[in-house]
Design an enzyme around this catalytic site. Structure first.
Site, mmCIF file in Angstrom:
data_model
loop_
_atom_site.group_PDB
_atom_site.id
_atom_site.type_symbol
_atom_site.label_atom_id
_atom_site.label_comp_id
_atom_site.label_asym_id
_atom_site.label_seq_id
_atom_site.Cartn_x
_atom_site.Cartn_y
_atom_site.Cartn_z
ATOM 1 N N HIS A 222 0.825 -1.209 0.000
ATOM 2 C CA HIS A 222 0.000 0.000 0.000
ATOM 3 C C HIS A 222 0.861 1.261 0.000
ATOM 4 O O HIS A 222 0.335 2.380 0.087
ATOM 5 C CB HIS A 222 -0.892 -0.038 1.256
ATOM 6 C CG HIS A 222 -2.041 0.897 1.228
ATOM 7 N ND1 HIS A 222 -2.256 1.855 2.195
ATOM 8 C CD2 HIS A 222 -3.073 1.032 0.347
ATOM 9 C CE1 HIS A 222 -3.351 2.534 1.933
ATOM 10 N NE2 HIS A 222 -3.862 2.060 0.823
ATOM 11 N N LYS A 224 3.325 4.408 -1.059
ATOM 12 C CA LYS A 224 3.471 5.378 -2.139
ATOM 13 C C LYS A 224 4.817 6.067 -1.934
ATOM 14 O O LYS A 224 4.950 6.943 -1.076
ATOM 15 C CB LYS A 224 2.351 6.419 -2.126
ATOM 16 C CG LYS A 224 0.962 5.868 -2.433
ATOM 17 C CD LYS A 224 0.236 5.427 -1.207
ATOM 18 C CE LYS A 224 -1.178 4.946 -1.546
ATOM 19 N NZ LYS A 224 -1.809 4.259 -0.406
ATOM 20 N N ASP A 229 17.081 10.670 -7.677
ATOM 21 C CA ASP A 229 18.515 10.914 -7.513
ATOM 22 C C ASP A 229 18.981 10.800 -6.062
ATOM 23 O O ASP A 229 20.027 11.358 -5.691
ATOM 24 C CB ASP A 229 18.903 12.291 -8.067
ATOM 25 C CG ASP A 229 18.808 12.352 -9.595
ATOM 26 O OD1 ASP A 229 18.747 11.276 -10.215
ATOM 27 O OD2 ASP A 229 18.763 13.463 -10.146
ATOM 28 N N HIS A 397 -9.430 11.131 2.262
ATOM 29 C CA HIS A 397 -8.528 9.988 2.149
ATOM 30 C C HIS A 397 -7.202 10.250 2.871
ATOM 31 O O HIS A 397 -6.300 9.418 2.865
ATOM 32 C CB HIS A 397 -8.271 9.680 0.662
ATOM 33 C CG HIS A 397 -7.583 8.387 0.400
ATOM 34 N ND1 HIS A 397 -6.255 8.315 0.031
ATOM 35 C CD2 HIS A 397 -8.022 7.106 0.447
ATOM 36 C CE1 HIS A 397 -5.911 7.046 -0.150
ATOM 37 N NE2 HIS A 397 -6.951 6.289 0.108
ATOM 38 N N LYS A 399 -4.236 10.669 5.508
ATOM 39 C CA LYS A 399 -3.719 9.955 6.681
ATOM 40 C C LYS A 399 -2.731 10.896 7.382
ATOM 41 O O LYS A 399 -1.519 10.721 7.314
ATOM 42 C CB LYS A 399 -3.026 8.658 6.291
ATOM 43 C CG LYS A 399 -3.855 7.682 5.441
ATOM 44 C CD LYS A 399 -3.536 7.850 3.988
ATOM 45 C CE LYS A 399 -4.010 6.712 3.093
ATOM 46 N NZ LYS A 399 -5.358 6.302 3.172
ATOM 47 N N ASP A 404 0.676 18.367 19.601
ATOM 48 C CA ASP A 404 1.432 19.255 20.497
ATOM 49 C C ASP A 404 2.359 20.236 19.782
ATOM 50 O O ASP A 404 3.380 20.662 20.350
ATOM 51 C CB ASP A 404 2.254 18.419 21.487
ATOM 52 C CG ASP A 404 1.376 17.701 22.501
ATOM 53 O OD1 ASP A 404 0.173 18.014 22.568
ATOM 54 O OD2 ASP A 404 1.894 16.822 23.221
#
Length: 479
Positions: A222, A224, A229, A397, A399, A404
Protein backbone atom coordinates in the site's frame (compact mmCIF):
# COMPACT_ATOMS: atom_id res chain seq x y z
CA UNK A 1 -26.79 -59.51 -1.29
CA UNK A 2 -24.85 -56.32 -0.65
CA UNK A 3 -25.85 -53.07 -2.31
CA UNK A 4 -22.34 -51.96 -3.25
CA UNK A 5 -23.57 -48.63 -4.60
CA UNK A 6 -25.17 -47.82 -1.24
CA UNK A 7 -22.05 -48.90 0.66
CA UNK A 8 -19.82 -46.82 -1.63
CA UNK A 9 -22.11 -43.85 -1.14
CA UNK A 10 -22.01 -44.23 2.65
CA UNK A 11 -18.21 -44.55 2.64
CA UNK A 12 -17.90 -41.45 0.45
CA UNK A 13 -20.25 -39.52 2.75
CA UNK A 14 -18.34 -40.53 5.88
CA UNK A 15 -15.00 -39.74 4.22
CA UNK A 16 -16.28 -36.33 3.14
CA UNK A 17 -17.57 -35.57 6.64
CA UNK A 18 -14.24 -36.59 8.18
CA UNK A 19 -12.27 -34.42 5.75
CA UNK A 20 -14.73 -31.52 5.98
CA UNK A 21 -15.03 -31.38 9.76
CA UNK A 22 -11.39 -32.28 10.15
CA UNK A 23 -10.44 -29.28 8.03
CA UNK A 24 -12.66 -26.99 10.12
CA UNK A 25 -11.40 -28.33 13.45
CA UNK A 26 -7.82 -28.30 12.22
CA UNK A 27 -8.13 -24.70 11.01
CA UNK A 28 -9.63 -23.60 14.34
CA UNK A 29 -6.77 -25.35 16.14
CA UNK A 30 -4.19 -23.57 13.98
CA UNK A 31 -5.88 -20.21 14.65
CA UNK A 32 -5.89 -20.78 18.41
CA UNK A 33 -2.27 -21.98 18.51
CA UNK A 34 -1.17 -18.96 16.47
CA UNK A 35 -1.75 -16.81 19.61
CA UNK A 36 -3.27 -13.87 17.75
CA UNK A 37 -5.32 -11.03 19.11
CA UNK A 38 -8.23 -12.74 20.93
CA UNK A 39 -10.80 -10.57 19.14
CA UNK A 40 -9.45 -11.60 15.76
CA UNK A 41 -9.23 -15.23 16.84
CA UNK A 42 -12.87 -15.25 17.97
CA UNK A 43 -13.97 -13.58 14.73
CA UNK A 44 -12.41 -16.37 12.69
CA UNK A 45 -13.79 -19.08 14.97
CA UNK A 46 -17.32 -17.66 14.71
CA UNK A 47 -17.12 -17.53 10.92
CA UNK A 48 -15.83 -21.10 10.74
CA UNK A 49 -18.57 -22.34 13.08
CA UNK A 50 -21.54 -20.59 11.46
CA UNK A 51 -20.32 -20.36 7.85
CA UNK A 52 -17.86 -23.25 7.68
CA UNK A 53 -17.43 -23.56 3.91
CA UNK A 54 -17.20 -19.81 3.32
CA UNK A 55 -15.01 -19.53 6.42
CA UNK A 56 -12.49 -22.05 5.10
CA UNK A 57 -12.25 -20.20 1.80
CA UNK A 58 -11.93 -16.80 3.48
CA UNK A 59 -9.31 -18.07 5.91
CA UNK A 60 -7.25 -19.57 3.08
CA UNK A 61 -7.21 -16.22 1.26
CA UNK A 62 -7.18 -13.71 4.10
CA UNK A 63 -6.46 -15.40 7.41
CA UNK A 64 -3.17 -17.22 7.30
CA UNK A 65 -0.41 -15.50 9.21
CA UNK A 66 2.76 -14.58 7.36
CA UNK A 67 4.52 -12.93 10.28
CA UNK A 68 7.19 -15.63 10.54
CA UNK A 69 8.40 -15.18 6.96
CA UNK A 70 11.64 -13.27 6.37
CA UNK A 71 11.87 -10.89 3.40
CA UNK A 72 15.66 -10.65 3.44
CA UNK A 73 18.54 -12.29 5.24
CA UNK A 74 20.18 -10.41 8.10
CA UNK A 75 23.53 -10.20 6.32
CA UNK A 76 21.99 -8.74 3.17
CA UNK A 77 19.86 -6.34 5.22
CA UNK A 78 22.93 -5.05 7.04
CA UNK A 79 24.63 -4.44 3.67
CA UNK A 80 21.64 -2.43 2.53
CA UNK A 81 21.69 -0.38 5.74
CA UNK A 82 25.44 0.25 5.69
CA UNK A 83 25.37 3.56 3.78
CA UNK A 84 22.30 5.17 5.43
CA UNK A 85 23.68 4.14 8.83
CA UNK A 86 26.99 5.82 8.01
CA UNK A 87 25.14 9.00 7.00
CA UNK A 88 23.15 8.87 10.23
CA UNK A 89 26.26 8.43 12.38
CA UNK A 90 28.04 11.24 10.51
CA UNK A 91 25.48 13.83 11.62
CA UNK A 92 27.28 16.32 13.82
CA UNK A 93 24.51 18.49 15.20
CA UNK A 94 21.51 16.16 15.32
CA UNK A 95 19.68 16.91 18.57
CA UNK A 96 16.75 14.62 19.30
CA UNK A 97 13.68 16.24 20.89
CA UNK A 98 13.42 15.12 24.49
CA UNK A 99 9.64 14.70 24.38
CA UNK A 100 9.93 12.14 21.57
CA UNK A 101 13.21 10.42 22.38
CA UNK A 102 11.40 7.20 23.34
CA UNK A 103 9.29 7.22 20.17
CA UNK A 104 12.38 7.79 18.05
CA UNK A 105 14.16 4.99 19.92
CA UNK A 106 11.21 2.65 19.34
CA UNK A 107 11.37 3.17 15.58
CA UNK A 108 15.15 2.95 15.61
CA UNK A 109 15.13 -0.36 17.49
CA UNK A 110 12.22 -2.10 15.75
CA UNK A 111 12.50 -0.69 12.23
CA UNK A 112 16.07 0.54 11.79
CA UNK A 113 14.49 3.93 11.07
CA UNK A 114 17.31 6.44 11.39
CA UNK A 115 16.36 10.00 12.42
CA UNK A 116 17.83 12.46 9.91
CA UNK A 117 17.93 16.22 10.47
CA UNK A 118 18.15 19.16 8.09
CA UNK A 119 15.19 18.28 5.87
CA UNK A 120 12.84 20.53 3.92
CA UNK A 121 9.17 19.52 3.82
CA UNK A 122 6.52 20.60 1.32
CA UNK A 123 2.92 19.59 2.01
CA UNK A 124 0.26 18.96 -0.65
CA UNK A 125 -3.44 18.69 0.14
CA UNK A 126 -4.68 18.50 -3.44
CA UNK A 127 -3.79 15.95 -6.07
CA UNK A 128 -3.10 18.51 -8.78
CA UNK A 129 -0.45 20.37 -6.78
CA UNK A 130 1.26 17.10 -5.87
CA UNK A 131 1.22 15.94 -9.51
CA UNK A 132 2.66 19.21 -10.77
CA UNK A 133 5.50 19.02 -8.23
CA UNK A 134 6.13 15.35 -9.00
CA UNK A 135 6.34 15.97 -12.76
CA UNK A 136 8.64 18.94 -12.20
CA UNK A 137 11.04 16.90 -10.03
CA UNK A 138 10.93 13.90 -12.37
CA UNK A 139 12.01 16.13 -15.25
CA UNK A 140 15.07 17.19 -13.22
CA UNK A 141 16.26 13.59 -12.65
CA UNK A 142 19.75 12.88 -13.99
CA UNK A 143 20.74 9.60 -12.32
CA UNK A 144 17.83 7.45 -11.15
CA UNK A 145 14.12 7.40 -10.40
CA UNK A 146 12.60 4.88 -8.00
CA UNK A 147 8.83 4.78 -7.78
CA UNK A 148 6.25 2.52 -6.15
CA UNK A 149 2.49 3.00 -5.89
CA UNK A 150 -0.40 0.84 -4.84
CA UNK A 151 -2.34 2.12 -7.86
CA UNK A 152 -0.68 3.27 -11.10
CA UNK A 153 -3.72 3.74 -13.32
CA UNK A 154 -3.93 3.63 -17.12
CA UNK A 155 -5.72 6.97 -17.42
CA UNK A 156 -4.74 10.54 -18.29
CA UNK A 157 -2.72 10.96 -15.07
CA UNK A 158 -1.01 7.59 -15.22
CA UNK A 159 -0.13 8.01 -18.88
CA UNK A 160 1.30 11.47 -18.20
CA UNK A 161 3.64 10.10 -15.53
CA UNK A 162 4.44 7.03 -17.66
CA UNK A 163 5.48 9.21 -20.60
CA UNK A 164 7.88 11.20 -18.40
CA UNK A 165 9.41 7.97 -17.07
CA UNK A 166 9.80 6.67 -20.63
CA UNK A 167 11.52 9.91 -21.72
CA UNK A 168 13.91 9.82 -18.78
CA UNK A 169 14.78 6.16 -19.40
CA UNK A 170 15.62 6.98 -23.03
CA UNK A 171 17.88 9.76 -21.75
CA UNK A 172 19.88 7.18 -19.79
CA UNK A 173 18.33 7.69 -16.36
CA UNK A 174 17.83 4.47 -14.38
CA UNK A 175 14.09 4.08 -13.78
CA UNK A 176 12.57 1.39 -11.55
CA UNK A 177 8.85 1.05 -10.88
CA UNK A 178 6.92 -1.21 -8.49
CA UNK A 179 3.14 -1.45 -8.66
CA UNK A 180 0.85 -3.57 -6.55
CA UNK A 181 -0.60 -6.44 -8.55
CA UNK A 182 -4.01 -6.41 -6.83
CA UNK A 183 -4.25 -2.61 -6.75
CA UNK A 184 -3.65 -2.62 -10.51
CA UNK A 185 -5.56 -5.79 -11.45
CA UNK A 186 -7.65 -4.07 -14.11
CA UNK A 187 -4.74 -2.12 -15.66
CA UNK A 188 -3.87 -3.68 -19.05
CA UNK A 189 -0.43 -5.29 -19.30
CA UNK A 190 0.31 -3.15 -22.34
CA UNK A 191 0.47 -0.08 -20.12
CA UNK A 192 3.50 -1.44 -18.24
CA UNK A 193 4.96 -3.15 -21.32
CA UNK A 194 5.33 0.24 -22.99
CA UNK A 195 7.53 1.31 -20.10
CA UNK A 196 9.56 -1.88 -20.26
CA UNK A 197 10.14 -1.47 -23.99
CA UNK A 198 11.65 1.95 -23.31
CA UNK A 199 14.07 0.58 -20.71
CA UNK A 200 12.08 1.16 -17.52
CA UNK A 201 12.43 -1.73 -15.07
CA UNK A 202 8.90 -2.55 -13.93
CA UNK A 203 7.91 -5.16 -11.35
CA UNK A 204 4.59 -6.12 -9.81
CA UNK A 205 4.43 -6.70 -6.07
CA UNK A 206 3.30 -10.21 -5.00
CA UNK A 207 1.94 -11.11 -8.41
CA UNK A 208 -1.31 -13.06 -8.11
CA UNK A 209 -1.45 -15.46 -11.05
CA UNK A 210 -4.42 -17.45 -9.79
CA UNK A 211 -6.53 -15.18 -7.57
CA UNK A 212 -8.89 -17.99 -6.58
CA UNK A 213 -6.09 -20.21 -5.30
CA UNK A 214 -3.75 -18.02 -3.27
CA UNK A 215 -3.63 -16.07 -0.02
CA UNK A 216 -1.23 -13.52 -1.55
CA UNK A 217 -4.27 -11.40 -2.35
CA UNK A 218 -4.42 -10.47 1.33
CA UNK A 219 -0.89 -9.01 1.63
CA UNK A 220 -0.63 -5.87 -0.43
CA UNK A 221 1.95 -3.12 -0.92
CA UNK A 222 0.00 0.00 0.00
CA UNK A 223 3.10 2.24 -0.04
CA UNK A 224 3.47 5.38 -2.14
CA UNK A 225 7.17 6.19 -2.54
CA UNK A 226 9.14 8.23 -5.07
CA UNK A 227 12.91 8.76 -4.84
CA UNK A 228 14.70 10.98 -7.36
CA UNK A 229 18.51 10.91 -7.51
CA UNK A 230 18.58 9.94 -3.83
CA UNK A 231 17.87 13.56 -2.84
CA UNK A 232 14.17 14.25 -3.41
CA UNK A 233 11.41 12.00 -2.13
CA UNK A 234 7.62 11.86 -2.08
CA UNK A 235 5.46 9.95 0.39
CA UNK A 236 1.82 10.11 1.46
CA UNK A 237 -1.66 8.91 0.63
CA UNK A 238 -2.04 9.73 -3.07
CA UNK A 239 -1.86 7.21 -5.89
CA UNK A 240 -1.49 7.91 -9.61
CA UNK A 241 -5.07 8.03 -10.87
CA UNK A 242 -7.50 10.68 -12.10
CA UNK A 243 -9.85 10.41 -9.15
CA UNK A 244 -7.08 11.64 -6.84
CA UNK A 245 -7.03 14.84 -8.88
CA UNK A 246 -10.67 15.31 -9.88
CA UNK A 247 -12.56 13.67 -7.04
CA UNK A 248 -16.14 12.50 -7.51
CA UNK A 249 -19.34 14.03 -8.82
CA UNK A 250 -20.39 14.49 -5.18
CA UNK A 251 -17.21 16.12 -3.90
CA UNK A 252 -13.46 16.59 -3.94
CA UNK A 253 -10.80 14.01 -3.12
CA UNK A 254 -9.05 15.37 -0.03
CA UNK A 255 -5.65 13.81 0.59
CA UNK A 256 -2.23 14.63 2.05
CA UNK A 257 1.17 14.03 0.47
CA UNK A 258 4.61 15.48 1.19
CA UNK A 259 7.86 16.16 -0.61
CA UNK A 260 11.05 15.56 1.38
CA UNK A 261 14.29 17.26 0.40
CA UNK A 262 17.21 16.11 2.52
CA UNK A 263 18.83 13.15 4.24
CA UNK A 264 15.49 11.59 5.25
CA UNK A 265 15.20 10.51 1.61
CA UNK A 266 17.74 7.82 2.54
CA UNK A 267 14.93 6.19 4.52
CA UNK A 268 12.61 6.20 1.51
CA UNK A 269 15.44 4.83 -0.63
CA UNK A 270 16.07 2.01 1.83
CA UNK A 271 12.37 1.12 1.87
CA UNK A 272 12.21 1.06 -1.92
CA UNK A 273 15.38 -1.00 -2.35
CA UNK A 274 14.15 -3.53 0.20
CA UNK A 275 10.89 -3.86 -1.76
CA UNK A 276 12.91 -4.14 -4.97
CA UNK A 277 14.84 -7.03 -3.48
CA UNK A 278 11.52 -8.62 -2.54
CA UNK A 279 10.16 -8.44 -6.10
CA UNK A 280 13.38 -8.83 -8.13
CA UNK A 281 15.77 -10.72 -5.81
CA UNK A 282 18.41 -8.14 -6.73
CA UNK A 283 20.16 -6.48 -3.79
CA UNK A 284 21.14 -2.92 -4.68
CA UNK A 285 23.54 -1.41 -2.13
CA UNK A 286 25.75 0.94 -4.17
CA UNK A 287 26.70 4.15 -2.39
CA UNK A 288 25.61 6.20 -5.42
CA UNK A 289 22.00 5.62 -4.44
CA UNK A 290 22.73 7.31 -1.10
CA UNK A 291 24.56 10.51 -2.08
CA UNK A 292 25.83 12.96 0.50
CA UNK A 293 23.08 15.53 1.07
CA UNK A 294 23.56 18.92 2.69
CA UNK A 295 21.06 20.38 5.14
CA UNK A 296 18.07 21.75 3.23
CA UNK A 297 15.77 22.74 6.09
CA UNK A 298 15.10 22.40 9.79
CA UNK A 299 12.98 19.24 10.05
CA UNK A 300 14.06 16.05 11.81
CA UNK A 301 12.37 13.05 10.18
CA UNK A 302 12.19 9.26 10.34
CA UNK A 303 10.86 7.03 7.59
CA UNK A 304 9.02 4.15 9.25
CA UNK A 305 7.73 1.07 7.46
CA UNK A 306 5.53 -1.79 8.58
CA UNK A 307 4.58 -5.07 6.96
CA UNK A 308 2.78 -8.34 7.77
CA UNK A 309 6.11 -10.07 8.35
CA UNK A 310 8.51 -9.88 11.24
CA UNK A 311 7.65 -9.77 14.95
CA UNK A 312 6.45 -6.17 15.39
CA UNK A 313 3.70 -3.83 14.18
CA UNK A 314 5.93 -0.79 14.08
CA UNK A 315 3.62 1.98 12.91
CA UNK A 316 0.74 0.85 15.14
CA UNK A 317 3.06 0.64 18.16
CA UNK A 318 4.46 4.08 17.39
CA UNK A 319 0.97 5.51 17.07
CA UNK A 320 0.01 4.13 20.48
CA UNK A 321 3.10 5.65 22.05
CA UNK A 322 2.52 9.00 20.33
CA UNK A 323 -1.11 9.20 21.47
CA UNK A 324 -0.35 8.25 25.07
CA UNK A 325 2.55 10.71 25.10
CA UNK A 326 0.47 13.67 23.93
CA UNK A 327 0.19 16.44 26.52
CA UNK A 328 -2.09 19.01 24.84
CA UNK A 329 -3.68 17.62 21.70
CA UNK A 330 -3.62 14.82 19.16
CA UNK A 331 -5.48 15.22 15.84
CA UNK A 332 -6.12 12.31 13.45
CA UNK A 333 -7.41 12.18 9.89
CA UNK A 334 -8.16 8.77 8.41
CA UNK A 335 -10.58 7.46 5.77
CA UNK A 336 -11.23 4.26 7.75
CA UNK A 337 -11.41 3.85 11.51
CA UNK A 338 -11.25 0.19 12.50
CA UNK A 339 -8.68 0.49 15.28
CA UNK A 340 -6.95 -2.29 17.12
CA UNK A 341 -7.79 -2.41 20.81
CA UNK A 342 -4.44 -0.83 21.68
CA UNK A 343 -5.09 2.23 19.49
CA UNK A 344 -8.71 2.62 20.63
CA UNK A 345 -7.73 2.41 24.30
CA UNK A 346 -4.85 4.86 23.78
CA UNK A 347 -7.21 7.43 22.25
CA UNK A 348 -9.80 6.96 24.99
CA UNK A 349 -7.17 7.14 27.74
CA UNK A 350 -5.64 10.32 26.37
CA UNK A 351 -9.06 11.98 26.04
CA UNK A 352 -10.04 10.95 29.57
CA UNK A 353 -6.78 12.47 30.82
CA UNK A 354 -7.74 15.84 29.36
CA UNK A 355 -5.84 15.70 26.05
CA UNK A 356 -7.74 17.29 23.14
CA UNK A 357 -8.14 14.21 20.92
CA UNK A 358 -9.87 14.85 17.60
CA UNK A 359 -10.79 12.28 14.96
CA UNK A 360 -11.82 13.28 11.42
CA UNK A 361 -13.51 10.80 9.08
CA UNK A 362 -15.27 11.14 5.72
CA UNK A 363 -19.02 11.74 5.94
CA UNK A 364 -19.35 9.66 2.77
CA UNK A 365 -16.80 6.92 2.16
CA UNK A 366 -15.80 4.93 -0.91
CA UNK A 367 -16.53 1.64 0.88
CA UNK A 368 -19.88 1.38 2.67
CA UNK A 369 -18.92 -1.76 4.59
CA UNK A 370 -15.80 -0.31 6.17
CA UNK A 371 -17.64 2.96 6.87
CA UNK A 372 -20.29 1.03 8.82
CA UNK A 373 -17.55 -0.69 10.76
CA UNK A 374 -15.87 2.66 11.45
CA UNK A 375 -19.08 4.10 12.86
CA UNK A 376 -19.39 1.21 15.33
CA UNK A 377 -16.32 2.50 17.23
CA UNK A 378 -17.46 6.09 17.59
CA UNK A 379 -19.83 5.72 20.59
CA UNK A 380 -16.99 4.52 22.84
CA UNK A 381 -14.68 7.26 21.59
CA UNK A 382 -17.33 9.96 22.14
CA UNK A 383 -18.07 8.76 25.66
CA UNK A 384 -14.37 9.07 26.50
CA UNK A 385 -14.31 12.66 25.26
CA UNK A 386 -12.81 12.18 21.79
CA UNK A 387 -14.14 14.89 19.44
CA UNK A 388 -15.39 13.33 16.20
CA UNK A 389 -15.87 15.18 12.91
CA UNK A 390 -17.35 14.06 9.58
CA UNK A 391 -15.79 15.76 6.53
CA UNK A 392 -18.58 16.73 4.11
CA UNK A 393 -16.83 18.52 1.24
CA UNK A 394 -15.87 15.24 -0.44
CA UNK A 395 -14.00 12.03 0.31
CA UNK A 396 -11.36 12.39 3.03
CA UNK A 397 -8.53 9.99 2.15
CA UNK A 398 -5.88 11.83 4.17
CA UNK A 399 -3.72 9.96 6.68
CA UNK A 400 -2.47 12.95 8.65
CA UNK A 401 -1.76 13.12 12.38
CA UNK A 402 -0.37 16.01 14.39
CA UNK A 403 0.34 16.51 18.09
CA UNK A 404 1.43 19.25 20.50
CA UNK A 405 2.87 21.54 17.77
CA UNK A 406 5.90 19.24 17.60
CA UNK A 407 5.06 15.89 15.99
CA UNK A 408 3.34 15.17 12.69
CA UNK A 409 3.10 12.13 10.46
CA UNK A 410 1.92 11.59 6.90
CA UNK A 411 1.98 8.38 4.94
CA UNK A 412 -0.02 5.49 3.56
CA UNK A 413 -1.25 4.00 6.86
CA UNK A 414 -4.95 4.03 7.71
CA UNK A 415 -6.18 3.56 11.28
CA UNK A 416 -7.48 0.06 10.63
CA UNK A 417 -6.56 -3.60 11.01
CA UNK A 418 -5.63 -3.96 7.34
CA UNK A 419 -2.98 -1.25 7.43
CA UNK A 420 -1.63 -2.30 10.82
CA UNK A 421 -1.50 -6.06 10.19
CA UNK A 422 -1.80 -6.98 6.51
CA UNK A 423 -0.41 -4.21 4.30
CA UNK A 424 3.09 -3.03 3.54
CA UNK A 425 2.95 0.63 4.67
CA UNK A 426 5.23 3.65 5.04
CA UNK A 427 4.96 6.87 7.05
CA UNK A 428 7.19 9.87 7.56
CA UNK A 429 7.34 10.94 11.21
CA UNK A 430 8.45 14.56 11.42
CA UNK A 431 9.66 16.26 14.60
CA UNK A 432 9.50 19.95 13.82
CA UNK A 433 7.39 22.84 15.10
CA UNK A 434 7.05 24.60 11.75
CA UNK A 435 5.77 21.48 9.98
CA UNK A 436 3.51 20.54 12.89
CA UNK A 437 1.91 24.00 12.91
CA UNK A 438 1.31 23.71 9.16
CA UNK A 439 -0.30 20.29 9.61
CA UNK A 440 -2.39 21.60 12.50
CA UNK A 441 -3.67 24.46 10.36
CA UNK A 442 -4.56 22.00 7.56
CA UNK A 443 -6.57 19.96 10.04
CA UNK A 444 -8.37 23.03 11.38
CA UNK A 445 -9.13 24.24 7.84
CA UNK A 446 -10.66 20.85 7.06
CA UNK A 447 -12.58 20.99 10.32
CA UNK A 448 -14.44 24.00 8.94
CA UNK A 449 -15.83 21.69 6.24
CA UNK A 450 -17.04 19.18 8.83
CA UNK A 451 -20.04 18.48 10.97
CA UNK A 452 -19.20 17.55 14.55
CA UNK A 453 -20.73 14.42 16.04
CA UNK A 454 -22.05 14.63 19.62
CA UNK A 455 -22.65 11.61 21.82
CA UNK A 456 -26.27 12.50 22.62
CA UNK A 457 -27.24 12.83 18.97
CA UNK A 458 -25.15 9.85 17.88
CA UNK A 459 -27.10 7.55 20.18
CA UNK A 460 -30.34 8.55 18.42
CA UNK A 461 -29.45 6.99 15.07
CA UNK A 462 -31.89 4.22 13.93
CA UNK A 463 -31.67 0.81 15.59
CA UNK A 464 -31.19 -0.95 12.27
CA UNK A 465 -28.16 1.25 11.57
CA UNK A 466 -26.68 0.33 14.94
CA UNK A 467 -27.38 -3.34 14.24
CA UNK A 468 -25.65 -3.17 10.84
CA UNK A 469 -22.64 -1.44 12.38
CA UNK A 470 -22.40 -4.06 15.12
CA UNK A 471 -22.51 -6.94 12.63
CA UNK A 472 -19.80 -5.37 10.49
CA UNK A 473 -17.72 -4.71 13.60
CA UNK A 474 -17.51 -8.45 14.20
CA UNK A 475 -15.67 -8.67 10.88
CA UNK A 476 -13.50 -5.58 11.50
CA UNK A 477 -10.28 -7.57 12.13
CA UNK A 478 -10.81 -9.32 8.79
CA UNK A 479 -11.70 -6.32 6.62
Amino acid sequence: MFDWNLIASLIATVAFDIIYFGAIIGTITVIILDNRNPVKTMAWILILMFLPLAGLVLYFFFGRSQRRVRVIGKKSYNRLLKKPMAEYLAQNSCVLPMNYSRLIALFRNTNQAFPFDGNRVEVYTRGLSMLQSLLRELQKATKHIHMEFYIFEDDAIGRMVRDVLVDKARQGVEVRVIYDDVGCWHVPHRFYDQMREAGVEVRSFLKVRFPLFTSKVNYRNHRKIVVIDGRIGFVGGMNLAERYMRGFSWGIWRDTHILLDGKAVHGLQTAFLLDWYFVDRTLITSARYFPKVDNCGTSLAQIVTSEPIGPWKEIMQGLVMAITGARKYFYIQTPYFLPTEAVAVAMQTAALAGVDVRLMLPYRADNRLTHLGSCSYLAEALRAGVKVYFYKKGFLHSKLMVSDDELSTVGSTNVDFRSFEHNFEVNAFIYDTETALQMREIFLQDQRECVQVFSKNWEKRPWYRKAAESVVRLLAPLL
